[in-house]
Design a protein around this motif. Structure first.
Motif, PDB file in Angstrom:
ATOM      1  N   TYR A   1       0.433  -1.293   0.000  1.00  0.00           N
ATOM      2  CA  TYR A   1       0.251  -0.339  -0.071  1.00  0.00           C
ATOM      3  C   TYR A   1       0.892   0.963  -0.178  1.00  0.00           C
ATOM      4  N   LYS A   2       1.895   1.192   0.222  1.00  0.00           N
ATOM      5  CA  LYS A   2       3.053   2.649   0.095  1.00  0.00           C
ATOM      6  C   LYS A   2       3.381   2.759  -1.598  1.00  0.00           C
ATOM      7  N   GLU A   3       3.397   2.090  -1.864  1.00  0.00           N
ATOM      8  CA  GLU A   3       3.026   1.660  -3.754  1.00  0.00           C
ATOM      9  C   GLU A   3       2.206   3.021  -3.957  1.00  0.00           C
ATOM     10  N   PHE A   4       0.995   1.737  -3.667  1.00  0.00           N
ATOM     11  CA  PHE A   4      -0.385   1.800  -4.179  1.00  0.00           C
ATOM     12  C   PHE A   4      -0.645   3.484  -3.899  1.00  0.00           C
ATOM     13  N   ILE A   5      -0.259   3.901  -2.809  1.00  0.00           N
ATOM     14  CA  ILE A   5      -0.962   5.171  -2.491  1.00  0.00           C
ATOM     15  C   ILE A   5       0.294   6.423  -3.122  1.00  0.00           C
ATOM     16  N   GLN A   6       1.657   6.049  -3.559  1.00  0.00           N
ATOM     17  CA  GLN A   6       2.300   6.753  -4.375  1.00  0.00           C
ATOM     18  C   GLN A   6       1.727   7.313  -5.464  1.00  0.00           C
ATOM     19  N   GLU A   7       1.120   6.578  -6.217  1.00  0.00           N
ATOM     20  CA  GLU A   7       0.581   6.076  -7.152  1.00  0.00           C
ATOM     21  C   GLU A   7      -0.156   6.931  -7.722  1.00  0.00           C
TER      22      GLU A   7
END
Length: 273
Positions: free
Chosen positions: A195-201
Motif C-alpha cells: 500500500y505504500k507504492e499504491f498510495i504513491q501512485e
C-alpha cells in the motif's frame, strides 16, 4: 438456465436451472407433446444423462394428448442414455404409487396406459407420498420422479411448498459419476498488499482535473474505479483458491429465518403423515 413457454402464453411454462460447471445441452424430442423440456448432461467416460421436465395438464383428457405422453416416455428410453431422470407434474391423482395400480377396473384408462408405458420401458417412479394438498382437499401424488434404475434416487424429502404453491418441494440426490470442472477462484490477498507504492501512485494523479465537475457522476466514478482496479492488480497479490467439499448455507439467511423454514417443513409434513 433452460426454459420452455416462459415468454409465451402457451401452456404453463417450464424452467430448469443447471449448475454452470456441468456440460449440459438442450435437445429437441421428436414427439410433439406440448410441454416438455429435455437436456443432456455429460457424465464420466461415455456415460450421459437425459433430464426431462414435463407438465401434463389435467384439462386435456383426449386420447391423442395422452398417447403423445406415452410415446414421449418411450422415445426417451430408446435414445440410449445410460442415466435417465424425468420429473414433473403429471396430474394422475387416481394412481396409487405404492401398489402401482388405479381405482376400479379400467384397463384402457389414461392412468393405466401411463403405468403400462413405464413398465414396458423398465422405468421406476420414486414418489409415493402426496405432493399436492390444499385445505380439505384429498392429498394426491401428482409430482413424479422417474428413472431407468431404481437406485438412482436417494435421500428423497417432501418439503414444504414454495411461496403460495400447493405442491410440495421435492429434494433428492441423483446418484451418478460426473467430473465437475470448477473454474478456479482468484482471491485478492489484501493483507499482503503493497500500500505504500499504491498510495504513491494515487498521489501522482491530478484528481482535480481528472474528476472534473463538468463530467457526470457516472463518468467520474468509472474513471476512479478503473484506476483503483489497475493499481489493485499491480500492488495486491492474488491466490488461486480451490473449493473443498460442499458449501453450506450458500444463501445469506439468518438463523431465525432458517428456523422458520425448518418449522414450516415440519408443519407441512403433518398434512400427509
Amino acid at each position: 438456465m433452460f426454459e420452455k413457454n416462459i415468454k409465451s402464453d402457451e401452456g404453463r411454462g417450464l424452467l430448469m436451472y443447471v449448475d454452470s460447471n456441468l456440460e449440459a445441452t438442450e435437445i429437441t424430442m421428436k414427439t410433439e407433446f406440448q410441454e416438455n423440456l429435455f437436456i443432456k448432461v455429460k457424465l464420466n467416460q461415455n456415460d450421459k444423462l437425459l433430464v426431462g421436465l414435463i407438465y401434463r395438464t389435467p384439462s386435456n383428457s383426449s386420447k391423442e394428448y395422452n398417447d403423445k405422453l406415452v410415446n414421449l416416455m418411450s422415445e426417451a428410453t430408446d435414445m440410449g442414455y445410460s442415466h435417465i431422470l424425468i420429473m414433473g407434474d403429471f396430474n394422475y391423482p387416481e394412481i396409487n404409487w405404492e401398489t402401482w395400480n388405479t381405482k376400479g377396473d379400467r384397463p384402457n384408462s389414461t392412468e393405466n396406459k401411463f403405468l403400462e408405458a413405464l413398465q414396458d420401458n423398465f422405468l421406476y417412479q420414486h414418489t409415493t407420498k402426496p405432493t399436492r394438498w390444499r385445505g380439505a382437499d384429498t392429498p394426491h401424488t401428482l409430482d413424479l420422479l422417474i428413472t431407468n434404475e431404481e437406485e438412482m434416487i436417494s435421500n428423497l424429502e417432501y418439503m414444504s411448498p414454495l411461496g403460495k404453491s400447493d405442491h410440495c418441494v421435492l429434494s433428492f440426490d441423483f446418484n451418478c459419476y460426473v467430473n465437475i470442472k470448477r473454474a478456479p477462484k482468484i482471491a485478492n490477498l489484501y493483507n499482503h498488499g503493497n500500500y505504500k507504492e499504491f498510495i504513491q501512485e494515487l498521489n501522482k494523479i491530478d484528481w482535480h482535473n481528472k474528476l472534473n465537475a463538468e463530467n457526470s457522476i457516472d463518468k467520474n466514478w468509472n474513471y476512479f474505479l478503473t484506476i483503483l482496479k489497475e493499481l489493485e492488480s499491480r500492488f495486491v497479490p492474488t491466490k488461486t483458491m480451490t473449493q473443498i467439499g460442499k458449501k453450506r448455507n450458500v444463501f445469506p439467511i439468518d438463523k431465525k429465518t432458517r428456523e422458520l423454514i425448518r418449522r414450516k417443513n415440519i408443519l407441512s409434513k403433518k398434512n400427509y403423515n
